[in-house]
Design a protein around this motif. Structure first.
Motif, PDB file in Angstrom:
ATOM      1  N   UNK A 540       0.799  -1.226   0.000  1.00 62.25           N
ATOM      2  CA  UNK A 540       0.000   0.000   0.000  1.00 62.25           C
ATOM      3  C   UNK A 540       0.830   1.275   0.000  1.00 62.25           C
ATOM      4  N   UNK A 541       1.764   1.357   0.922  1.00 62.02           N
ATOM      5  CA  UNK A 541       2.449   2.627   1.177  1.00 62.02           C
ATOM      6  C   UNK A 541       3.151   3.212  -0.042  1.00 62.02           C
ATOM      7  N   UNK A 542       3.910   2.399  -0.828  1.00 65.81           N
ATOM      8  CA  UNK A 542       4.588   3.004  -1.984  1.00 65.81           C
ATOM      9  C   UNK A 542       3.619   3.665  -2.954  1.00 65.81           C
ATOM     10  N   UNK A 543       2.461   3.024  -3.180  1.00 63.92           N
ATOM     11  CA  UNK A 543       1.463   3.611  -4.085  1.00 63.92           C
ATOM     12  C   UNK A 543       0.972   4.933  -3.523  1.00 63.92           C
ATOM     13  N   UNK A 544       0.687   4.958  -2.211  1.00 64.53           N
ATOM     14  CA  UNK A 544       0.215   6.195  -1.592  1.00 64.53           C
ATOM     15  C   UNK A 544       1.236   7.310  -1.651  1.00 64.53           C
ATOM     16  N   UNK A 545       2.522   6.971  -1.513  1.00 63.17           N
ATOM     17  CA  UNK A 545       3.560   7.997  -1.602  1.00 63.17           C
ATOM     18  C   UNK A 545       3.628   8.600  -3.004  1.00 63.17           C
ATOM     19  N   UNK A 546       3.264   7.830  -4.008  1.00 65.88           N
ATOM     20  CA  UNK A 546       3.251   8.363  -5.365  1.00 65.88           C
ATOM     21  C   UNK A 546       2.235   9.467  -5.568  1.00 65.88           C
ATOM     22  N   UNK A 547       1.290   9.595  -4.620  1.00 65.89           N
ATOM     23  CA  UNK A 547       0.253  10.625  -4.696  1.00 65.89           C
ATOM     24  C   UNK A 547       0.461  11.744  -3.672  1.00 65.89           C
ATOM     25  N   UNK A 548       1.637  11.785  -3.034  1.00 65.55           N
ATOM     26  CA  UNK A 548       1.893  12.761  -1.976  1.00 65.55           C
ATOM     27  C   UNK A 548       1.999  14.197  -2.478  1.00 65.55           C
ATOM     28  N   UNK A 559       6.049  21.027  -1.874  1.00 62.01           N
ATOM     29  CA  UNK A 559       6.724  20.962  -0.579  1.00 62.01           C
ATOM     30  C   UNK A 559       5.699  21.017   0.536  1.00 62.01           C
ATOM     31  N   UNK A 560       6.122  20.617   1.715  1.00 63.13           N
ATOM     32  CA  UNK A 560       5.296  20.689   2.910  1.00 63.13           C
ATOM     33  C   UNK A 560       6.176  21.089   4.080  1.00 63.13           C
ATOM     34  N   UNK A 561       5.768  22.108   4.788  1.00 68.76           N
ATOM     35  CA  UNK A 561       6.528  22.615   5.934  1.00 68.76           C
ATOM     36  C   UNK A 561       7.977  22.907   5.559  1.00 68.76           C
ATOM     37  N   UNK A 562       8.169  23.426   4.341  1.00 68.08           N
ATOM     38  CA  UNK A 562       9.506  23.799   3.896  1.00 68.08           C
ATOM     39  C   UNK A 562      10.337  22.658   3.367  1.00 68.08           C
ATOM     40  N   UNK A 563       9.832  21.444   3.383  1.00 64.55           N
ATOM     41  CA  UNK A 563      10.566  20.282   2.883  1.00 64.55           C
ATOM     42  C   UNK A 563       9.977  19.831   1.559  1.00 64.55           C
ATOM     43  N   UNK A 564      10.848  19.454   0.625  1.00 64.38           N
ATOM     44  CA  UNK A 564      10.385  18.978  -0.674  1.00 64.38           C
ATOM     45  C   UNK A 564       9.617  17.670  -0.504  1.00 64.38           C
ATOM     46  N   UNK A 565       8.541  17.534  -1.263  1.00 61.41           N
ATOM     47  CA  UNK A 565       7.742  16.305  -1.231  1.00 61.41           C
ATOM     48  C   UNK A 565       8.523  15.172  -1.889  1.00 61.41           C
ATOM     49  N   UNK A 566       8.609  14.048  -1.200  1.00 63.80           N
ATOM     50  CA  UNK A 566       9.221  12.848  -1.761  1.00 63.80           C
ATOM     51  C   UNK A 566       8.097  11.923  -2.207  1.00 63.80           C
ATOM     52  N   UNK A 567       7.856  11.860  -3.520  1.00 59.59           N
ATOM     53  CA  UNK A 567       6.749  11.059  -4.058  1.00 59.59           C
ATOM     54  C   UNK A 567       7.251   9.785  -4.729  1.00 59.59           C
ATOM     55  N   UNK A 568       8.426   9.326  -4.319  1.00 60.03           N
ATOM     56  CA  UNK A 568       8.988   8.112  -4.905  1.00 60.03           C
ATOM     57  C   UNK A 568       8.461   6.885  -4.181  1.00 60.03           C
ATOM     58  N   UNK A 569       8.507   5.757  -4.853  1.00 59.27           N
ATOM     59  CA  UNK A 569       8.064   4.514  -4.250  1.00 59.27           C
ATOM     60  C   UNK A 569       8.687   3.325  -4.931  1.00 59.27           C
ATOM     61  N   UNK A 570       8.720   2.212  -4.217  1.00 61.93           N
ATOM     62  CA  UNK A 570       9.228   0.954  -4.764  1.00 61.93           C
ATOM     63  C   UNK A 570       8.230  -0.143  -4.445  1.00 61.93           C
ATOM     64  N   UNK A 571       7.716  -0.800  -5.475  1.00 62.17           N
ATOM     65  CA  UNK A 571       6.731  -1.852  -5.300  1.00 62.17           C
ATOM     66  C   UNK A 571       7.419  -3.162  -4.927  1.00 62.17           C
ATOM     67  N   UNK A 572       6.689  -4.105  -4.351  1.00 63.04           N
ATOM     68  CA  UNK A 572       7.289  -5.402  -4.024  1.00 63.04           C
ATOM     69  C   UNK A 572       7.897  -6.102  -5.233  1.00 63.04           C
ATOM     70  N   UNK A 573       7.431  -5.770  -6.434  1.00 63.72           N
ATOM     71  CA  UNK A 573       7.980  -6.356  -7.656  1.00 63.72           C
ATOM     72  C   UNK A 573       9.373  -5.827  -7.971  1.00 63.72           C
ATOM     73  N   UNK A 574       9.798  -4.771  -7.255  1.00 63.62           N
ATOM     74  CA  UNK A 574      11.090  -4.146  -7.512  1.00 63.62           C
ATOM     75  C   UNK A 574      11.001  -2.922  -8.390  1.00 63.62           C
ATOM     76  N   UNK A 575       9.838  -2.667  -8.987  1.00 66.70           N
ATOM     77  CA  UNK A 575       9.653  -1.500  -9.855  1.00 66.70           C
ATOM     78  C   UNK A 575       9.638  -0.228  -9.014  1.00 66.70           C
ATOM     79  N   UNK A 576      10.300   0.811  -9.527  1.00 69.22           N
ATOM     80  CA  UNK A 576      10.360   2.094  -8.840  1.00 69.22           C
ATOM     81  C   UNK A 576       9.705   3.177  -9.684  1.00 69.22           C
ATOM     82  N   UNK A 577       9.286   4.234  -9.019  1.00 75.28           N
ATOM     83  CA  UNK A 577       8.628   5.341  -9.712  1.00 75.28           C
ATOM     84  C   UNK A 577       8.708   6.572  -8.837  1.00 75.28           C
TER      85      UNK A 577
END
Length: 656
Positions: A540-548, A559-577
């Motif tokens: 679940x979490x990696x998919x949700x981070x892709x929508x941050x 950004x949020x609270x002065x920090x850049x949004x990290x919208x990266x994720x890695x699926x259990x299959x090893x695929x990253x985005x």
């Protein structure tokens, strides 16, 4: 002692199973019954793998998520088809065994995949579940009443006057494939009956009082003579026409006689003929023939084709969430709903009608979990002062149009995942930061009280249901986003996956985060260190981070609270985005999961019940039709409305 030592058949099974599978190119080539051979392959090759790899977490009383042990005996393989399909999918996606646990090697994975894919198929395409196969039912297929939505649409269609807001019809729960059209969820309470009576009195009373050419009740009552030799004939004719529309079928003479007896009774109490006839109109609207979807049966029971008028009602409820119009009833009267081309001609006509909006408003909102969006979406007023009732209504309307127009405009179904345009009015376009020329709104005709346009996108941040503001808001907390909720929503509502509830005793993230002054991503990383949490949160979490990049009310942010949004994720299959555009591209690679899930949801909505193994052929035919027709969404509707299950029904035999 290791599990392999406790189960010596494990090591032997890996070798003999592989040899067994290699020796048999196809289960169907076995001289034995195909199902027996398939079960034998399971016993000798697959069971040992499952016992070794899955029993630690999914076996017995301490099972996490679901207990696979309930289905592992070979004589239960038939009844656990949906479970085995989920197991095979999770293995294919490398989601199981979870990260950190001993993994299957390539030979074991291939063996599991080959075994599942070789499941013998039975000729079930022209059958329905019946008494002999009732174990396939997930609940009883029941006659049902009209849903609240269908009832209100039907009243508007027949009478033309809105129902008083103070006479609210109770809302319906969901059943079947998750929709309120399921008969086993549509109970009828005394409150329903009271409100139906009140509505009939109100709308017919308004029709008598205010008139109006657009009102069918008014037009028919206007044909009733005040008194005189022709008054009975004119009243009888008006009742016959109104009852035909309300009851969706021809009216028998005996039924008209009973309605006319009500007219005579009202006249005897001092009413004139139009007023007395109006009382019979009210009776028509509280009759079971109007309130219920009546599909008559023979005493013998069994599988029977629907009559033309019953099929017309199913079509209208499916496409319009309302009752048939004159054209559809005329086609049924003329027996012109028999051939596929006749049914498809009506389908095309109905889709071109504005009432097909119900595919977005009724089916679409229920599928997306947005039926109660305007009442349930409550972002923190201090943090999001710009969120108000008008914005919530616009978000809801965008969701309706996104689903509706895929069917009405016959667009590719995969535009529900990723599209190069969105549907928006001026408010939403500004909210999304789109640069739209002013004349776009000035030159358009208003529809449903506002101007809505299909707007092209310069990038793919938006487009599709995943990035709808309503979905993003609904899958957030009132004060912040939730990668967990958003990831779970995508897995369950888009890909058709199953995410079990958290194990007992594991605190929710909201409770756990109070002890950690960390970022949300770091909090979730800590959450995933618990083996009980990792299996689901890694999905679940990696998919949700892709929508941050979307905040808690669906606005784009970097950004949020002065920090850049990290919208990266890695699926259990090893695929990253990184980000929604790349996430949607990965989801497109899993289009088969989405299409199958979507078709099943739409088919369950149309039938008003849970699907069973006898419905699989329609799902498979729909998927083939999509692949053969450039993924055009309408071919799914065409396949469903001409299918055997849609045009037939099983009735239990009459009891002696």
């Amino acid at each position: 002692m290791s599990r392999a030592q406790k189960s010596p058949r494990v090591a032997i099974g890996f070798l003999t199973g592989w040899a067994f599978c290699s020796a048999l190119p196809s289960v169907a080539q076995s001289a034995d019954d195909p199902m027996v051979a398939w079960q034998k392959q399971y016993d000798e090759a697959i069971y040992p793998i499952l016992e070794e790899a899955c029993s630690e977490c999914h076996w017995g009383a301490d099972a996490q998520g679901f207990d696979l042990e309930k289905y592992v005996e070979s004589d239960r393989l038939k009844k656990g088809a949906a479970v085995w399909e989920e197991v095979a999918k999770r293995v294919r996606l490398n989601e199981m065994p979870p990260e950190g646990s001993p993994q299957l090697n390539d030979q074991q994975k291939a063996l599991v995949h080959r075994w599942f894919d070789s499941r013998p198929q039975q000729d079930e395409c022209s059958q329905l579940a019946n008494e002999e196969t009732q174990s396939w039912y997930r609940g009883v297929v029941m006659s049902r009443r009209l849903t609240r939505t269908e009832y209100l649409n039907a009243i508007d269609e027949l009478v033309g006057f809105p129902v008083d807001e103070n006479l609210e019809i109770p809302s319906d729960g969901s059943g079947g494939e998750g929709f309120d059209t399921a008969g086993d969820a549509l109970f009828t309470s005394p409150l329903h009956i009271e409100q139906y009576l009140a509505v009939a009195n109100q709308v017919i009373g308004d029709a008598m009082k205010h008139g109006g050419e657009s009102s069918l009740a008014v037009r028919l009552l206007g044909t009733v003579d005040e008194d005189g030799p022709g008054s009975n004939a004119s009243a009888r004719s008006a009742l016959r026409r109104f009852a035909r529309r309300a009851w969706r079928r021809p009216i028998e003479s005996a039924e008209l006689d009973r309605l006319m007896s009500l007219v005579e009774h009202a006249k005897a109490s001092g009413r004139n003929m139009p007023e007395a006839t109006a009382e019979a109109f009210k009776a028509i609207l509280v009759s079971p023939n109007f309130l219920f979807v009546v599909e008559t049966e023979s005493e013998a029971g069994g599988v029977q084709p629907l009559t033309p008028h019953q099929l017309a009602t199913r079509l209208a409820l499916f496409i319009w969430s309302s009752v048939p119009d004159e054209a559809l009833l005329d086609a049924a009267d003329a027996n012109e709903l028999q051939a596929d081309d006749q049914i498809l001609a009506q389908l095309r006509r109905m889709l071109a009608d504005e009432r097909s909006r119900a595919l977005g408003e009724n089916f679409g909102l229920q599928w997306l979990g947005l039926s109660q969006f305007e009442g349930e979406a409550k972002p923190d007023a201090k943090m999001f002062p710009n969120f108000d009732a008008k914005l919530a209504a616009d978000m809801r309307e965008e969701a309706i149009r996104t689903v509706w127009n895929v069917f009405r405009d016959d667009r590719p179904l995969m535009e529900l995942i990723d599209a190069d345009s969105i549907h928006a009015n001026e408010t939403l376009a500004s909210y999304y930061g789109l640069d739209v020329a002013e004349e776009t709104w000035a030159n358009a005709d208003p529809e449903f009280g506002d101007v809505w346009q299909r707007l092209p996108l310069s990038d793919r941040r938006r487009g599709g249901v995943i990035t709808l503001a309503a979905v993003l808001t609904r899958s957030s907390y009132g004060h912040r986003t939730s990668p967990v909720l958003r990831g779970r929503w995508v897995l369950e509502e888009v890909l058709g996956g199953r995410v079990p509830p958290p194990p007992p005793g594991v605190p929710a993230l909201e409770e756990a985060e109070a002890n950690h002054a960390t970022t949300l991503r770091e909090q979730l990383e800590l959450h995933r260190k618990d083996p009980q949490c990792a299996a689901c949160h890694n999905r679940m979490d990696p998919i949700g981070f892709g929508l941050e990049n979307f905040d808690a009310i669906g606005r784009w942010r970097v950004e949020q609270d002065g920090l850049a949004i990290d919208s990266s994720g890695k699926l259990p299959s090893g695929e990253t985005f990184s980000g929604p555009e790349e996430l949607k591209q990965l989801l497109l690679k899993r289009s088969g999961e989405f299409k199958k899930h979507f078709v099943k949801k739409l088919f369950g909505f149309a039938l008003g019940r849970s699907l069973n193994k006898f419905d699989r052929c329609v799902v498979d035919d729909s998927l083939k039709a999509l692949d053969q027709n450039d993924q055009r969404a309408v071919v799914v509707l065409e396949t469903i409305v001409t299918s055997y299950p849609f045009r037939h029904r099983y009735f239990k035999p009459a009891q002696d």
